[in-house]
Design a protein around this motif. Structure first.
Motif, PDB file in Angstrom:
ATOM      1  N   ALA A  56      24.130 106.137  85.796  1.00  0.00           N
ATOM      2  CA  ALA A  56      23.941 105.877  84.370  1.00  0.00           C
ATOM      3  C   ALA A  56      22.869 104.818  84.139  1.00  0.00           C
ATOM      4  O   ALA A  56      22.022 104.948  83.240  1.00  0.00           O
ATOM      5  CB  ALA A  56      25.259 105.434  83.740  1.00  0.00           C
TER       6      ALA A  56
ATOM      7  N   LYS B 230      19.029 105.166  82.171  1.00  0.00           N
ATOM      8  CA  LYS B 230      18.757 104.489  80.906  1.00  0.00           C
ATOM      9  C   LYS B 230      17.818 103.292  81.012  1.00  0.00           C
ATOM     10  O   LYS B 230      16.968 103.085  80.149  1.00  0.00           O
ATOM     11  CB  LYS B 230      20.075 104.040  80.270  1.00  0.00           C
ATOM     12  CG  LYS B 230      20.960 105.207  79.844  1.00  0.00           C
ATOM     13  CD  LYS B 230      22.145 104.733  79.030  1.00  0.00           C
ATOM     14  CE  LYS B 230      22.955 105.918  78.519  1.00  0.00           C
ATOM     15  NZ  LYS B 230      24.063 105.506  77.638  1.00  0.00           N
TER      16      LYS B 230
ATOM     17  N   GLN C 279      13.693 103.177  80.695  1.00  0.00           N
ATOM     18  CA  GLN C 279      13.077 103.549  79.426  1.00  0.00           C
ATOM     19  C   GLN C 279      13.096 102.411  78.408  1.00  0.00           C
ATOM     20  O   GLN C 279      12.583 102.565  77.300  1.00  0.00           O
ATOM     21  CB  GLN C 279      13.818 104.756  78.835  1.00  0.00           C
ATOM     22  CG  GLN C 279      13.925 105.938  79.783  1.00  0.00           C
ATOM     23  CD  GLN C 279      14.888 106.991  79.266  1.00  0.00           C
ATOM     24  OE1 GLN C 279      15.288 106.972  78.109  1.00  0.00           O
ATOM     25  NE2 GLN C 279      15.260 107.924  80.128  1.00  0.00           N
ATOM     26  N   LEU C 280      13.656 101.255  78.765  1.00  0.00           N
ATOM     27  CA  LEU C 280      13.906 100.206  77.789  1.00  0.00           C
ATOM     28  C   LEU C 280      13.131  98.934  78.096  1.00  0.00           C
ATOM     29  O   LEU C 280      12.745  98.683  79.237  1.00  0.00           O
ATOM     30  CB  LEU C 280      15.406  99.878  77.762  1.00  0.00           C
ATOM     31  CG  LEU C 280      16.354 101.040  77.465  1.00  0.00           C
ATOM     32  CD1 LEU C 280      17.791 100.604  77.680  1.00  0.00           C
ATOM     33  CD2 LEU C 280      16.158 101.548  76.037  1.00  0.00           C
TER      34      LEU C 280
ATOM     35  N   VAL D 109      22.008  97.179  77.098  1.00  0.00           N
ATOM     36  CA  VAL D 109      22.561  98.446  77.575  1.00  0.00           C
ATOM     37  C   VAL D 109      23.431  98.219  78.803  1.00  0.00           C
ATOM     38  O   VAL D 109      24.504  98.823  78.943  1.00  0.00           O
ATOM     39  CB  VAL D 109      21.425  99.444  77.887  1.00  0.00           C
ATOM     40  CG1 VAL D 109      21.957 100.640  78.677  1.00  0.00           C
ATOM     41  CG2 VAL D 109      20.786  99.926  76.593  1.00  0.00           C
TER      42      VAL D 109
END
Length: 207
Positions: A83, A87, A90-91, A99
């Motif tokens: 997970a 994620k 991309q942040l 996140v």
């Protein structure tokens, strides 16, 4: 369960679909019992009974309760690592920290036995190894992001921060998951504020 020599390997690796299904059934029911009763209070007999099989059948798959705990914990670690790797890249850094905190909090609240197992990590040497694996995996991801966004930050301070944030977040989020929803959410928000302030201070000191 504190014996360093305890065997935590499954007795048999499931190859056929039926065997894999039985192992999944065992782990699913064991996780449910761990969540409800705690790891220490759960017996192999209870796991066998809940899984709809004899105790002898259960022992054909797992030699002891520690092996079942270890198998569930390994699945938790793999699921979390997957997970995060989907994620985080991309942040931005600040969003990635948010996140990370949200993912851990949701995992503690929604994944059966996650909190029960990892809260007792110090009691099982084999779980400590998995705990460190998860910690260093998360730390490497954060360290890479810090290096990318703040290349002038000294490597030793960067790595220390990358270890500190996941470890401190995990401790606080375990507590948050035990609180009523409203209090838990407030604690998570404060954890995010602390993490952002720490990162801002870390970067500011090296400008």
């Amino acid at each position: 369960m504190t014996d360093e020599s305890i065997d935590v390997s499954p007795r048999r690796r499931p190859v056929q679909a039926r065997s894999r299904e039985r192992v999944n059934t065992i782990l699913q029911h064991a996780a449910g019992i761990f969540h409800e009763q705690g790891v220490d209070s759960t017996s192999m007999s209870a796991i066998a009974r809940q899984s709809g099989m004899s105790l002898a059948s259960l022992y054909r798959y797992f030699p002891n309760k520690a092996a079942i705990v270890n198998a569930i914990a390994e699945r938790h670690v793999e699921k979390m690592e997957q997970a995060l790797r989907v994620k985080l890249p991309q942040l931005s850094l600040s969003d990635a920290v948010d996140v990370l905190i949200d993912l851990f909090y949701d995992f503690y609240r929604t994944e059966p036995a996650y909190s029960a197992i990892w809260s007792g990590v110090e009691a099982m040497p084999e779980l400590r190894q998995l705990d460190l694996r998860e910690l260093y995996s998360n730390a490497r991801d954060l360290d890479a992001r810090l290096q990318e966004e703040y290349p002038d930050l000294p490597a030793d301070r960067r790595w220390t921060a990358s270890l500190l944030l996941p470890r401190s977040a995990g401790t606080i989020l375990r507590l948050a998951a035990t609180l009523p929803d409203e209090q838990g959410v407030l604690l998570v928000q404060e954890m995010k504020t602390m993490a952002r302030a720490y990162l801002d201070n870390l970067v500011a000191q090296d400008k």
